[in-house]
Motif scaffolding. Structure first.
Motif, PDB file in Angstrom:
ATOM      1  N   LEU A 166       0.823  -1.206   0.000  1.00 16.13           N
ATOM      2  CA  LEU A 166       0.000   0.000   0.000  1.00 16.13           C
ATOM      3  C   LEU A 166       0.864   1.265   0.000  1.00 16.13           C
ATOM      4  O   LEU A 166       0.567   2.246  -0.669  1.00 16.13           O
ATOM      5  N   MET A 167       1.975   1.219   0.781  1.00 13.37           N
ATOM      6  CA  MET A 167       2.795   2.417   0.933  1.00 13.37           C
ATOM      7  C   MET A 167       3.698   2.646  -0.268  1.00 13.37           C
ATOM      8  O   MET A 167       3.863   3.758  -0.731  1.00 13.37           O
ATOM      9  N   PHE A 168       4.342   1.569  -0.751  1.00 10.27           N
ATOM     10  CA  PHE A 168       5.367   1.745  -1.779  1.00 10.27           C
ATOM     11  C   PHE A 168       4.997   1.100  -3.111  1.00 10.27           C
ATOM     12  O   PHE A 168       5.761   1.157  -4.044  1.00 10.27           O
ATOM     13  N   ASN A 169       3.857   0.375  -3.148  1.00  6.95           N
ATOM     14  CA  ASN A 169       3.493  -0.360  -4.346  1.00  6.95           C
ATOM     15  C   ASN A 169       4.548  -1.406  -4.713  1.00  6.95           C
ATOM     16  O   ASN A 169       4.771  -1.705  -5.879  1.00  6.95           O
ATOM     17  N   LEU A 170       5.233  -1.967  -3.702  1.00  3.50           N
ATOM     18  CA  LEU A 170       6.177  -3.070  -3.911  1.00  3.50           C
ATOM     19  C   LEU A 170       5.380  -4.363  -3.932  1.00  3.50           C
ATOM     20  O   LEU A 170       4.363  -4.457  -3.266  1.00  3.50           O
ATOM     21  N   PRO A 171       5.829  -5.376  -4.675  1.00  3.36           N
ATOM     22  CA  PRO A 171       5.109  -6.645  -4.635  1.00  3.36           C
ATOM     23  C   PRO A 171       5.086  -7.226  -3.215  1.00  3.36           C
ATOM     24  O   PRO A 171       6.079  -7.129  -2.487  1.00  3.36           O
ATOM     25  N   TYR A 172       3.966  -7.845  -2.839  1.00  2.68           N
ATOM     26  CA  TYR A 172       3.791  -8.438  -1.515  1.00  2.68           C
ATOM     27  C   TYR A 172       4.927  -9.400  -1.178  1.00  2.68           C
ATOM     28  O   TYR A 172       5.531  -9.329  -0.113  1.00  2.68           O
ATOM     29  N   GLU A 173       5.234 -10.300  -2.126  1.00  2.00           N
ATOM     30  CA  GLU A 173       6.247 -11.336  -1.861  1.00  2.00           C
ATOM     31  C   GLU A 173       7.615 -10.701  -1.589  1.00  2.00           C
ATOM     32  O   GLU A 173       8.348 -11.145  -0.706  1.00  2.00           O
ATOM     33  N   ALA A 174       7.941  -9.653  -2.364  1.00  2.00           N
ATOM     34  CA  ALA A 174       9.237  -9.006  -2.178  1.00  2.00           C
ATOM     35  C   ALA A 174       9.346  -8.453  -0.763  1.00  2.00           C
ATOM     36  O   ALA A 174      10.381  -8.597  -0.100  1.00  2.00           O
ATOM     37  N   ALA A 175       8.252  -7.850  -0.290  1.00  2.00           N
ATOM     38  CA  ALA A 175       8.254  -7.292   1.065  1.00  2.00           C
ATOM     39  C   ALA A 175       8.468  -8.385   2.098  1.00  2.00           C
ATOM     40  O   ALA A 175       9.252  -8.232   3.043  1.00  2.00           O
ATOM     41  N   ILE A 176       7.783  -9.530   1.912  1.00  2.00           N
ATOM     42  CA  ILE A 176       7.898 -10.627   2.873  1.00  2.00           C
ATOM     43  C   ILE A 176       9.338 -11.153   2.924  1.00  2.00           C
ATOM     44  O   ILE A 176       9.898 -11.375   4.001  1.00  2.00           O
ATOM     45  N   PHE A 177       9.946 -11.348   1.748  1.00  2.00           N
ATOM     46  CA  PHE A 177      11.315 -11.864   1.731  1.00  2.00           C
ATOM     47  C   PHE A 177      12.295 -10.856   2.321  1.00  2.00           C
ATOM     48  O   PHE A 177      13.227 -11.230   3.025  1.00  2.00           O
TER      49      PHE A 177
ATOM     50  N   LEU B 212       9.950 -19.790   8.703  1.00  2.00           N
ATOM     51  CA  LEU B 212       8.542 -20.000   9.043  1.00  2.00           C
ATOM     52  C   LEU B 212       7.750 -18.690   8.910  1.00  2.00           C
ATOM     53  O   LEU B 212       6.623 -18.669   8.405  1.00  2.00           O
ATOM     54  N   ALA B 213       8.383 -17.586   9.345  1.00  2.16           N
ATOM     55  CA  ALA B 213       7.712 -16.283   9.239  1.00  2.16           C
ATOM     56  C   ALA B 213       7.424 -15.958   7.776  1.00  2.16           C
ATOM     57  O   ALA B 213       6.329 -15.510   7.427  1.00  2.16           O
ATOM     58  N   ILE B 214       8.421 -16.218   6.908  1.00  2.00           N
ATOM     59  CA  ILE B 214       8.227 -15.951   5.475  1.00  2.00           C
ATOM     60  C   ILE B 214       7.091 -16.828   4.943  1.00  2.00           C
ATOM     61  O   ILE B 214       6.184 -16.338   4.251  1.00  2.00           O
ATOM     62  N   LEU B 215       7.128 -18.133   5.291  1.00  2.00           N
ATOM     63  CA  LEU B 215       6.095 -19.047   4.791  1.00  2.00           C
ATOM     64  C   LEU B 215       4.705 -18.637   5.268  1.00  2.00           C
ATOM     65  O   LEU B 215       3.747 -18.620   4.494  1.00  2.00           O
ATOM     66  N   LEU B 216       4.600 -18.291   6.562  1.00  2.00           N
ATOM     67  CA  LEU B 216       3.291 -17.881   7.096  1.00  2.00           C
ATOM     68  C   LEU B 216       2.789 -16.636   6.376  1.00  2.00           C
ATOM     69  O   LEU B 216       1.609 -16.527   6.049  1.00  2.00           O
ATOM     70  N   GLY B 217       3.712 -15.714   6.121  1.00  2.00           N
ATOM     71  CA  GLY B 217       3.347 -14.493   5.408  1.00  2.00           C
ATOM     72  C   GLY B 217       2.820 -14.804   4.013  1.00  2.00           C
ATOM     73  O   GLY B 217       1.820 -14.231   3.575  1.00  2.00           O
ATOM     74  N   LEU B 218       3.492 -15.742   3.313  1.00  2.00           N
ATOM     75  CA  LEU B 218       3.049 -16.082   1.955  1.00  2.00           C
ATOM     76  C   LEU B 218       1.740 -16.861   1.994  1.00  2.00           C
ATOM     77  O   LEU B 218       0.821 -16.624   1.208  1.00  2.00           O
ATOM     78  N   LEU B 219       1.645 -17.786   2.948  1.00  2.00           N
ATOM     79  CA  LEU B 219       0.480 -18.679   3.036  1.00  2.00           C
ATOM     80  C   LEU B 219      -0.808 -17.929   3.338  1.00  2.00           C
ATOM     81  O   LEU B 219      -1.864 -18.227   2.795  1.00  2.00           O
ATOM     82  N   PHE B 220      -0.713 -16.917   4.216  1.00  2.00           N
ATOM     83  CA  PHE B 220      -1.932 -16.228   4.661  1.00  2.00           C
ATOM     84  C   PHE B 220      -2.160 -14.913   3.924  1.00  2.00           C
ATOM     85  O   PHE B 220      -2.949 -14.093   4.357  1.00  2.00           O
ATOM     86  N   GLN B 221      -1.460 -14.760   2.795  1.00  2.00           N
ATOM     87  CA  GLN B 221      -1.515 -13.495   2.061  1.00  2.00           C
ATOM     88  C   GLN B 221      -2.933 -12.999   1.831  1.00  2.00           C
ATOM     89  O   GLN B 221      -3.247 -11.843   2.069  1.00  2.00           O
TER      90      GLN B 221
END
Lengths: 102, 612
Positions: B156-167, B390-399
């Motif tokens: 929302l803030m930077f228009n960066l892809p969600y996955e990039a932010a999580i990684f 695990l944090a990365i996976l949870l972030g991707l899984l519950f996107q």
């Protein structure tokens, strides 16, 4: 002379007094905090008009200083505790520690 | 209110990236410095006990003040007014409880984690297993909420892809915790807390300058714009029992959060532990007062319409206010601070989760507390990497999931599984191992089960599509009913809004997501106008009412009617802990209670973390 055991320290009148003081302070402050917060929630739940009254000629409702007051008083309570603990409790603890030689 | 200017929120601003890169470079530099000082387990888990009370107070505040509370509470206040203020009060009141009931016994009895305290005189293996599970469940729920929030916010803030932010978040926190342990994590928290408090203070000063530094002026403007109701309690607390339940969970949950409790071992003694809670409570209370002011300021100076145009939930109101008052530079700075805030909270959670795995499960359960330090350190580092992944996976899984309930769940579990066992182990002589295990698992299962059966999860998450369909059907019926009441006015009104929407779309530099959203809105308005003009309204209204009834019936109501289970799960955990303890007898635990009591009150024999 060997250092007194935990059992002996527990019997020491000074230690008993320390425990009683500490428990009193803890219980009283905890109850004050609970009353403060749940009293506020109770007002929100049961007496909305009380919180909605405006103060004087301003648009500020009574609820605003009351809510901010709960935040500030909570902090002051931690201040009261630390003041008591630093000035009284720690002195008593030091006296007992000196006495039992540890 | 000024004419709405074109916002650059949602675009990748070079300024924000520069600020953020500066934060990352400084924190990685600190991590490099800390890595050379993090050799022993005591240094990894507790920064060698060398943090002062003031520093630890800032770090505690850093652990607690999440981006969600900064942006979320400001947003809630800007849209709901007084109700947002009620909500923010609840987040502070746990801290005095931490101070009065937890701080000294925790500091005097434990070593690195709160389960050290519960296991002090009870049997190590079962207690450490149960307490580690309680910690891990709390940490994982909290972590999931933070990661998903991080991904969406950054998008929302930077228009960066969600996955990039999580990684990015996952990679950075692994680096901080793995190499720098508690020392680096603490300094990341301190820097973040200073930036967040400083940024919010500056925002409030700029905002109050607009109203001549007069709160009465700010509130009278808010009241004239949005009505007196905006400054009164509204619909937030309709069910008193639910509000009471939430209050209990917030109060006692704070005193059961593993990443908060862990901070008590970073200071040299009980005196500094006490001081750190006092400072933390002050900083956090000040922060909430700032956040609430920012919310009212955004409503008055930016306007609700402009805020919801960026994000319907109001989450961008603080950033919108920053842009309004300080332009692109201040917006970039504050966006970078929000990102740093996410990183810091996730780092604290990762360290707490890794300690539950390595110190509680590995060293306490698998090695019976007999492991050597090098082994434990190795396991701690492996655990950090596991938690980070695990944090990365949870972030991707519950996107795509609605995870707003997960912070509430983390507090419910912390207050029910962790807090009762901790308190009873310190205060009650007859407490037994079986009682502690029963208390932890009762609190855990009751909290999780009741939340799964509550409207927040049973309806909003499990029946997500049907709930959304119900809301859409209801909104359509209400809209058409409005048109039917006064067709002539509706026609004029719709024509005006179509004109405004067409102009809005023609504005240069409109970001793509906003263009898509506004095009859909325009199409809807045009369809409504056609209905009103060609006389199809009565039929459409009848159809919409029928659709509302069908959509209503399609949602199965939640079996547990409350949003918060705290009152049942906390009570249940205490009750089972007491009953099972009374049914069992543990002579050894009762004998050790004397030593525990002496140590709780006067700290004799307390493990100075620095001494290891």
């Amino acid at each position: 002379m060997t250092a007194p055991s935990a059992h002996q320290i527990l019997q020491d009148p000074e230690f008993i007094r320390l425990v009683r003081r500490k428990n009193t302070v803890t219980v009283v402050l905890t109850i004050v905090e609970l009353v403060l917060y749940f009293g506020f929630i109770g007002l929100v739940a049961y007496d909305k008009p009380f919180l909605a009254r405006t103060l004087g000629a301003s648009a500020i409702t009574a609820g605003i200083p009351i809510a901010v007051g709960v935040i500030v008083l909570s902090w002051i309570l931690t201040g009261i505790y630390i003041f008591w603990a630093n000035s009284r409790y720690d002195v008593m603890v030091r006296r007992i520690k000196d006495k039992v030689g540890r | 209110m000024q004419a709405p200017q074109q916002s650059v929120i949602g675009t990748l601003s070079p300024l924000a990236i520069t600020f953020f890169m500066a934060f990352v470079l400084v924190t990685l530099g600190i991590t490099y410095w800390a890595a050379r000082r993090t050799k022993s387990a005591a240094q990894f888990y507790a920064a060698g006990g060398g943090i002062t009370g003031f520093q630890n107070g800032l770090a505690l505040a850093g652990d607690y003040m999440s981006a969600a509370s900064f942006l979320g509470i400001a947003g809630l206040v800007s849209l709901k007014g007084y109700d947002g203020l009620i909500y923010s009060v609840g987040w502070l009141v746990g801290w005095p409880i931490v101070m009065f009931l937890i701080s000294e016994p925790l500091r005097n009895l434990g070593k690195y984690t709160f389960s050290d305290v519960v296991a002090f005189r009870l049997r190590m293996k079962p207690i450490k297993t149960a307490a580690a599970i309680g910690s891990l469940v709390t940490v994982l729920f909290y972590l999931t909420a933070q990661m998903v929030g991080a991904g969406s916010l950054i998008k929302l803030m930077f228009n960066l892809p969600y996955e990039a932010a999580i990684f990015l978040v996952g990679g950075l926190i692994i680096a901080y915790v793995l190499f720098g342990g508690m020392l680096a994590t603490t300094w990341v928290q301190i820097i973040k807390a200073v930036l967040l408090l400083g940024g919010a203070t500056l925002l409030v000063v700029l905002c109050m300058a607009q109203v001549d530094f007069s709160y009465p002026a700010l509130f009278s403007k808010a009241s004239s714009l949005y009505g007196a109701k905006f400054l009164e309690p509204g619909g937030l607390v309709t069910k008193p029992l639910d509000a009471f339940s939430l209050g209990l969970a917030l109060m006692f949950g704070t005193a059961g959060l593993p990443h908060i409790l862990m901070r008590f071992y970073t200071v040299p003694d009980a005196l500094e532990a006490r001081k750190s809670v006092f400072y933390a409570t002050g900083f956090i209370g000040y922060f909430y007062i700032l956040t609430v002011t920012i919310g009212f300021g955004a409503a008055v100076l930016v306007g609700q319409k402009a805020i919801t145009a960026i994000d319907a939930g109001g989450n961008m109101s603080a950033l919108a206010l920053a842009e309004h008052l300080g332009g692109g530079v201040f917006l970039g700075f504050l966006a970078a601070v929000a990102f740093a805030t996410i990183l810091a909270v996730v780092a604290g959670l990762t360290l707490a989760g890794a300690s539950a795995l390595s110190h509680d499960l590995y060293a306490g359960v698998l090695r019976h507390g007999q492991s050597n330090e090098r082994e434990e350190m190795r396991v701690a580092k492996v655990s950090t990497v596991i938690l980070g992944i695990l944090a990365i996976l949870l972030g991707l899984l519950f996107q795509k999931q609605n995870v707003a309930f997960m912070v509430g769940l983390a507090f419910a579990v912390a207050s029910s599984a962790n807090f009762p066992a901790l308190v009873m182990s310190v205060m009650w002589k007859r407490f037994t191992t079986a009682g502690a295990v029963a208390s932890i698992f009762t609190g855990l299962t009751v909290a999780v089960t009741l939340i799964a059966l509550s409207p927040t999860v049973y309806e909003d998450v499990f029946q997500d599509g049907k709930v959304k369909a119900r809301a859409a059907a209801s909104a359509r019926a209400v809209r058409l009913e409005g048109y039917a009441r006064d067709a002539a006015r509706a026609e004029a009104d719709l024509q005006g809004r179509i004109l405004a929407a067409t102009q809005g779309l023609a504005a240069p530099g409109l970001p793509e997501p906003a263009r898509v959203k506004r095009t859909a809105e325009l199409k809807g308005l045009q369809a409504d106008l056609a209905l009103v003009q060609d006389g199809g309204l009565p039929a459409a209204l009848a159809e919409a009412r029928a659709a509302r009834t069908t959509a209503d019936a399609a949602v199965r109501p939640a079996p547990f009617p409350m949003k918060n289970p705290g009152v049942f799960s906390i009570f249940g955990a205490f009750f089972m802990g007491i009953v099972v303890s009374l049914l069992t007898r543990e002579k050894e635990a009762e004998e050790k209670f004397e030593a525990e009591k002496v140590r709780t009150f006067i700290g004799i024999g307390a493990a100075g973390a620095s001494g290891h």
